[in-house]
Design a protein around this motif. Structure first.
Motif, PDB file in Angstrom:
ATOM      1  N   ARG A 246       0.841  -1.212   0.000  1.00 14.02           N
ATOM      2  CA  ARG A 246       0.000   0.000   0.000  1.00 14.02           C
ATOM      3  C   ARG A 246       0.869   1.251   0.000  1.00 14.02           C
ATOM      4  N   ASN A 251      -0.722   4.458  -1.668  1.00 15.23           N
ATOM      5  CA  ASN A 251      -2.055   4.195  -1.107  1.00 15.23           C
ATOM      6  C   ASN A 251      -3.095   3.839  -2.169  1.00 15.23           C
ATOM      7  N   SER A 289       1.989   5.146   7.666  1.00 10.70           N
ATOM      8  CA  SER A 289       0.665   5.689   7.954  1.00 10.70           C
ATOM      9  C   SER A 289       0.703   6.900   8.876  1.00 10.70           C
TER      10      SER A 289
END
Length: 332
Positions: A246, A251, A289
C-alpha cells in the motif's frame, strides 16, 4: 462459496465477496486475470487464488499440514527448545500478544520457519524439525515466491511504472529481507481463560499467501462495510495486500484489516493455517501511515512490538491496523 461449518445450525455466516483469480491463467499473462488482480488489490485488498492447476503444490500443502499436526502436538517443553525470542523464526507459544477480544490475549501458537534468506542457506537458525524437512519447505516457499513475483510484475505492467519505481525492484533476491513462512495452530479450547483468536491488524509486508481449510478468518470489508468471514475454499489460497505494498503504491492498493475469531465463541477444533509473507528489502524506504519516512525493517520491528502492547495502547497509534480504520472511517 465455501461450505458452512456443519454445526453452525441455521445461522448463516456473513461472507466477504472476494474475487477468484486463476493461477494458471495469471501466470500465462491472460489479460482478464490481470485486470481482476488489479481491481482486487485496489478494492478489498483480499482475493482467492485458484491453485487447482498445480497438483504438485497441492500435495506439498498436504505434507506441510501433516508436519504441523506432528509438530504442534509435541510436548510444550519440546517446542520451547525452538523458542528463539524472534519475530522471524522459531516457536512462539499461545497468549504472547493481545487477542481478538479486549482484555484477553491471543490463542494461537506458531512456528516461524525462518526468514527466506535462512531457508535458502539452510542455516542453523532453522528449527531442527524444519531442517529435517528442508526440501519440502524449500519447494513450498519457492512456489509461493513465484506466485508473488508474477503478481508484482503484473501490477508493474498495469500501473505503467518506470524502472526505478517497479515493485519487483524492491524485492530483489540478492538483498536481505524478512520474507518468511509461518505456521499457526489455534488449539481446541474449553474456555476463554487463556485467550481468543488473533487480534485485528493489517499485514506488515508486501503480500501474504495464506492457506487454511477451516473457518475463522475475517476481513473488515469495504463493500459491504463490516466484518465478513473469508470462506475456506478447496485448492484455493487467500492472497492479501500488506502495508508495504500500500505504501509503495502511494495508497492506491488497500491493506485490509483482518483477524481470526472462532465462529462460535470457542475454538471447537484445532485450526491450522500456513502463511508465506513477502516482505520488501530491509532498507527500502517508504512513507508510513503516520507520515514518516521509514525502512521496511523498521516498520516490521515497530509493528511487531505494537502487537504485544495492551489493547488500550494499540488504539492510540495507527500502526497495528496500518491506519486503515482511521483513513476509511470503518466501524469495528
Amino acid at each position: 462459496m465455501g461450505a458452512q461449518p456443519s454445526d453452525q445450525g441455521q445461522v448463516p455466516l456473513l461472507e466477504a465477496p472476494l474475487t477468484v483469480i486463476d493461477w494458471g491463467r495469471l501466470r500465462s499473462n491472460e489479460t482478464q486475470e490481470g485486470k481482476k488482480l488489479l481491481e482486487a488489490c485496489e478494492g478489498q485488498g483480499f482475493f482467492y487464488l485458484d491453485l487447482s492447476c498445480d497438483e504438485s503444490f497441492l500435495q506439498d500443502w498436504k505434507a506441510v499440514l501433516a508436519f504441523m499436526n506432528r509438530y504442534f502436538h509435541l510436548e510444550l517443553s519440546a517446542k520451547m527448545k525452538d523458542d528463539r525470542k524472534s519475530d522471524t523464526h522459531g516457536y512462539e507459544p499461545v497468549a504472547t500478544s493481545t487477542g481478538a477480544v479486549n482484555s484477553l490475549p491471543d490463542y494461537y501458537e506458531s512456528l516461524k520457519e525462518a526468514s527466506r534468506d535462512e531457508l535458502l542457506g539452510n542455516t542453523s537458525a532453522l528449527a531442527p524439525d524444519v531442517r529435517d524437512n528442508h526440501a519440502l519447505f524449500l519447494r513450498f516457499c519457492s512456489t509461493a515466491h513465484k506466485v508473488f513475483m508474477t503478481i508484482l510484475r503484473q501490477l508493474d505492467d498495469y500501473l505503467g511504472l518506470d524502472d526505478q519505481s517497479k515493485l519487483v525492484r524492491f524485492h530483489r533476491e540478492d538483498r536481505e529481507s524478512l520474507t518468511t513462512l509461518s505456521m499457526f495452530r489455534y488449539p481446541k479450547q474449553e474456555s476463554l481463560d487463556m485467550g481468543v483468536g488473533h487480534n485485528k491488524h493489517t499485514d506488515i509486508g508486501t503480500l501474504t499467501f495464506l492457506l487454511c481449510e477451516q473457518w475463522g478468518l475475517q476481513v473488515l470489508s469495504k463493500d459491504p462495510v463490516g466484518w465478513r468471514y473469508v470462506a475456506p475454499k478447496s485448492n484455493h489460497a487467500v492472497i492479501n495486500v500488506g502495508d508495504t505494498l500500500r505504501f509503495l503504491s502511494g495508497n492506491r492498493f488497500r491493506s485490509a484489516v483482518h483477524r481470526v475469531i472462532p465462529t462460535r465463541g470457542l475454538q471447537h477444533e484445532d485450526r491450522y493455517s500456513i502463511a508465506y509473507f513477502l516482505r520488501a528489502e530491509n532498507d527500502i524506504q517508504f512513507t508510513d501511515s503516520t507520515g514518516r519516512q521509514v525502512s521496511a525493517k523498521t516498520w516490521h520491528d515497530e509493528k511487531f512490538n505494537v502487537f504485544r502492547e495492551t489493547h488500550e495502547e494499540q488504539e492510540k497509534l495507527p500502526i497495528l491496523t496500518g491506519g486503515m480504520e482511521r483513513m476509511e472511517s470503518l466501524v469495528v
